[in-house]
Design a protein around this motif. Structure first.
Motif, PDB file in Angstrom:
ATOM      1  N   SER A 281       1.515  11.065   2.346  1.00  0.00           N
ATOM      2  CA  SER A 281       1.565  11.573   3.725  1.00  0.00           C
ATOM      3  C   SER A 281       0.750  12.855   3.851  1.00  0.00           C
ATOM      4  CB  SER A 281       3.003  11.859   4.143  1.00  0.00           C
ATOM      5  OG  SER A 281       3.745  10.667   4.116  1.00  0.00           O
TER       6      SER A 281
ATOM      7  N   GLU B 276       4.427   8.788   9.684  1.00  0.00           N
ATOM      8  CA  GLU B 276       5.557   8.154   9.012  1.00  0.00           C
ATOM      9  C   GLU B 276       6.801   8.294   9.889  1.00  0.00           C
ATOM     10  OE1 GLU B 276       6.005   9.565   5.003  1.00  0.00           O
ATOM     11  OE2 GLU B 276       8.108   9.007   4.924  1.00  0.00           O
TER      12      GLU B 276
ATOM     13  N   ASP C 282       0.921   5.446   8.266  1.00  0.00           N
ATOM     14  CA  ASP C 282       1.797   5.970   7.223  1.00  0.00           C
ATOM     15  C   ASP C 282       3.076   5.143   7.133  1.00  0.00           C
ATOM     16  OD1 ASP C 282       3.030   7.430   5.278  1.00  0.00           O
ATOM     17  OD2 ASP C 282       2.643   9.392   6.196  1.00  0.00           O
ATOM     18  N   GLU C 283       3.162   4.329   6.104  1.00  0.00           N
ATOM     19  CA  GLU C 283       4.327   3.486   5.826  1.00  0.00           C
ATOM     20  C   GLU C 283       4.826   2.692   7.026  1.00  0.00           C
ATOM     21  OE1 GLU C 283       7.100   4.474   2.976  1.00  0.00           O
ATOM     22  OE2 GLU C 283       6.080   6.276   2.274  1.00  0.00           O
TER      23      GLU C 283
HETATM   24 MG   LIG Z   1       5.253   9.893   2.983  1.00  0.00          MG
END
Ligand SMILES: [Mg+2]
Ligand SMILES: Nc1ncnc2c1ncn2[C@@H]1O[C@H](COP(=O)(O)OP(=O)(O)O)[C@@H](O)[C@H]1O
Lengths: 261, 294
Positions: free
Chosen positions: A42, A89, A165-166
């Motif tokens: 991140s 995220e 992000d994810e």
């Molecule tokens: Mg992360």
């Protein structure tokens, strides 16, 4: 197109999160950035999008280059205008704004206001569920729906490069597959380059062209996806074992450690 | 019955002005968690500036008001630039302290320039009352009410449809996510402070036309606090409804209870209500208190 060169990044002037991080995203490709929790994935994305400073972090060494221009020190809005959009995220949809207002907010930096409605319809084409929910406050959507909205909102900015992000975090496995198919489709149809961060290596490598694996703030392995998939170490550490439940536990544990500190 | 209706009408009009001023207060709170305790001084300055322009020149009211609003925009921008922005990484409580300092500073400035005498506004609307059945309304009340309604509708549309309005709500919801959209939080805050100063100035002008302009008007800053707490600090609609309620209740208390106890209740009642509300509903009548799914 995007080059991250030997970036060193710190939080609060003393917590070293990236120690010589480097990667490249060629035009039109999907690049996966993998690694366990706390590896610095991140932070890497935040260094690119300029959001690092809003978390009290800064780049202390190295450069981020996008289409030949250095991004270091630019404000997040300047970076969005140059064509990079960061889907953070945890989705971060605007809970009290409706789905459609969230999409409109994504188009904030665009000058061609009159095409916005057309593009909102296009997003509904990618994510038909969102069309039915368009008047609903985004805070009331399920995790999967919010993730679709977060990605759709990013597309509204018409980015050349999308940082994800994810996208699988906290989302039912069935929906994860669907969302990654959408990502692939967006890459093919819009020509958007994509840098996707994941702990769920399986699903990310399925759509990526090239992958990086990072630990402790730097890249420890990289290669074409086929090669990574064959590698023993990758198989043991990042594939196979990582069921959804295990991962959640890891996240939980490391959060606790952080708090005790 | 007539007496009651008369008080009700006064309460509604004054309450609508409270609601308008409270709107500025709520906007600042929503976008940055800051309570602007200099809001009352914004009201005061607005009233004095408009009055001064009208008495010093022979400009028509509407022109004087527009100049006042331009000055208010500048006031809002300056406060954001000189006081708020330098403190952007400071704890919220420090920023609130800074607004208290700002309140003293502006209050002192007003005192230096205008003294402490209450001044009456030049006649803008005819003083001949209008009769609606048994009800008597002075034109200034009627026009104040219409002005506030038009403004409230305008703001509603602004927040719902305009690019800046949506950006302001986005910042209020999640400032970091708003930054990731390319929204400049700096600009949004500057616009927020400008709007707060503008609605305060309009409130000051309207109240000034009703009661005259004097230092006592700064206490509306204090009255607005019950209004927004009643409505829920983060609710725009709540602020407006809260404004009406406080205005009406205040005037009812003033009309019926003050004569019995010898006065003074009118000022206290809003705070008593707030205490009760906070006991029953800690987030105010319309506040959100973080109930949504994440
Ligand atoms: Mg992360
Ligand atoms: N806001 C922050 N303040 C201080 N340290 C942070 C902050 N965010 C992340 N870190 C630290 O930086 C390191 C990298 O974190 P992060 O980039 O979030 O990892 P990942 O996304 O790979 O899980 C971790 O050690 C984490 O504790």
């Amino acid at each position: 197109m995007l080059k991250v060169n030997n970036v060193e990044a710190v939080y609060s002037k003393m917590i070293l999160a990236l120690r010589g991080m480097s990667l490249e995203v060629p035009k039109g490709k999907i690049i996966a950035l993998l690694g366990s929790n706390g590896a610095g994935k991140s932070t890497t994305l935040q260094s690119i999008s300029g959001l690092l400073s809003s978390d009290g972090g800064q780049i202390t060494d190295g450069t981020v280059e996008f289409e030949g221009e250095t991004l270091n020190g630019k404000s997040p809005d300047a970076i969005v205008k140059s064509g990079i959009f960061h889907c953070m995220e945890g989705r971060h949809v605007f809970p009290h704004l409706t789905v459609e207002e969230n999409l409109t907010a994504g188009a904030y930096t665009r000058k061609d206001r009159r095409n916005i409605q057309k593009d909102i319809d296009k997003i509904y084409g990618y994510f038909p569920k969102l069309r039915d929910l368009k008047k609903r406050p985004a805070g009331l959507l399920s995790g999967g729906e919010q993730q679709m909205l977060a990605i759709g909102r990013g597309l509204m900015a018409k980015p050349k490069l999308l940082l994800l992000d994810e996208p699988s975090l906290g989302i039912a496995p069935l929906l994860v597959e669907e969302i990654f198919e959408n990502i692939k489709q967006i890459n093919e149809e819009e020509g958007t380059s994509i840098l996707v961060v994941e702990q769920n290596a399986n699903v990310a490598l399925k759509i990526a062209d090239y992958g990086y694996i990072m630990e402790n703030g730097r890249v420890v392995m990289q290669g074409e996806v086929d090669r990574l998939l064959e590698d023993d170490e990758v198989q043991n550490h990042y594939l196979g074992i990582g069921t959804e439940e295990d991962q959640k536990e890891v996240v939980y544990k490391s959060k606790q450690e952080r708090m005790v500190w | 019955m007539d007496f009651f209706l008369q008080i009700l009408v006064t309460g509604i009009v004054v309450g609508s002005i409270y609601g308008l001023v409270a709107l500025g207060f709520v906007l600042i709170y929503r976008s940055s968690d800051v309570l602007n305790l200099a809001n009352g001084e914004f009201v005061l300055i607005g009233g004095y500036v408009c009055l001064t322009i009208m008495t010093a020149s022979n400009l028509p009211f509407i022109v004087a008001l527009l100049i006042t609003l331009v000055i208010s925009v500048l006031l809002g921008f300056s406060v954001e630039r000189l006081v708020i922005r330098p403190l952007k990484n400071a704890p919220v409580i420090s920023i609130i302290m800074a607004t208290i300092g700002l309140a003293s500073l502006l209050g002192g400035l007003v005192h230096m320039v205008w003294g402490h005498r209450t001044r009456t506004f030049p006649q803008v609307f005819p003083s001949e009352p209008i009769h609606f059945g048994g009800l008597i309304i002075t034109p200034v009340y009627l026009w104040s009410f219409i002005t506030v309604l038009v403004l409230l509708v305008t703001f509603t549309l602004f927040f719902k449809f305009s690019k800046m309005g949506i950006a302001m709500r986005a910042v209020a919801d999640d400032a970091k996510a708003a930054m990731s959209m390319g929204i400049s939080v700096k600009n949004v805050l500057a616009v927020t402070w400008a709007i707060a100063a503008v609605v305060a100035a309009i409130g000051g002008t309207l109240l000034g036309m009703i009661n005259g302009v004097g230092p006592i008007m700064a206490t509306i800053g204090l009255t607005v606090l019950p209004v927004v707490i009643l409505g829920g600090l983060d609710s725009i609609g709540g602020a407006i409804i809260g404004g009406f309620l406080i205005g009406i209740i205040q005037n009812l208390a003033g009309g019926y209870l003050d004569p019995m106890v010898g006065g003074g209740l009118k000022e206290v009642v809003p705070f008593i209500i707030v205490l009760l509300i906070l006991l029953l509903k800690p987030y105010g009548l319309f506040g959100k208190g973080g109930a949504e799914r994440v």
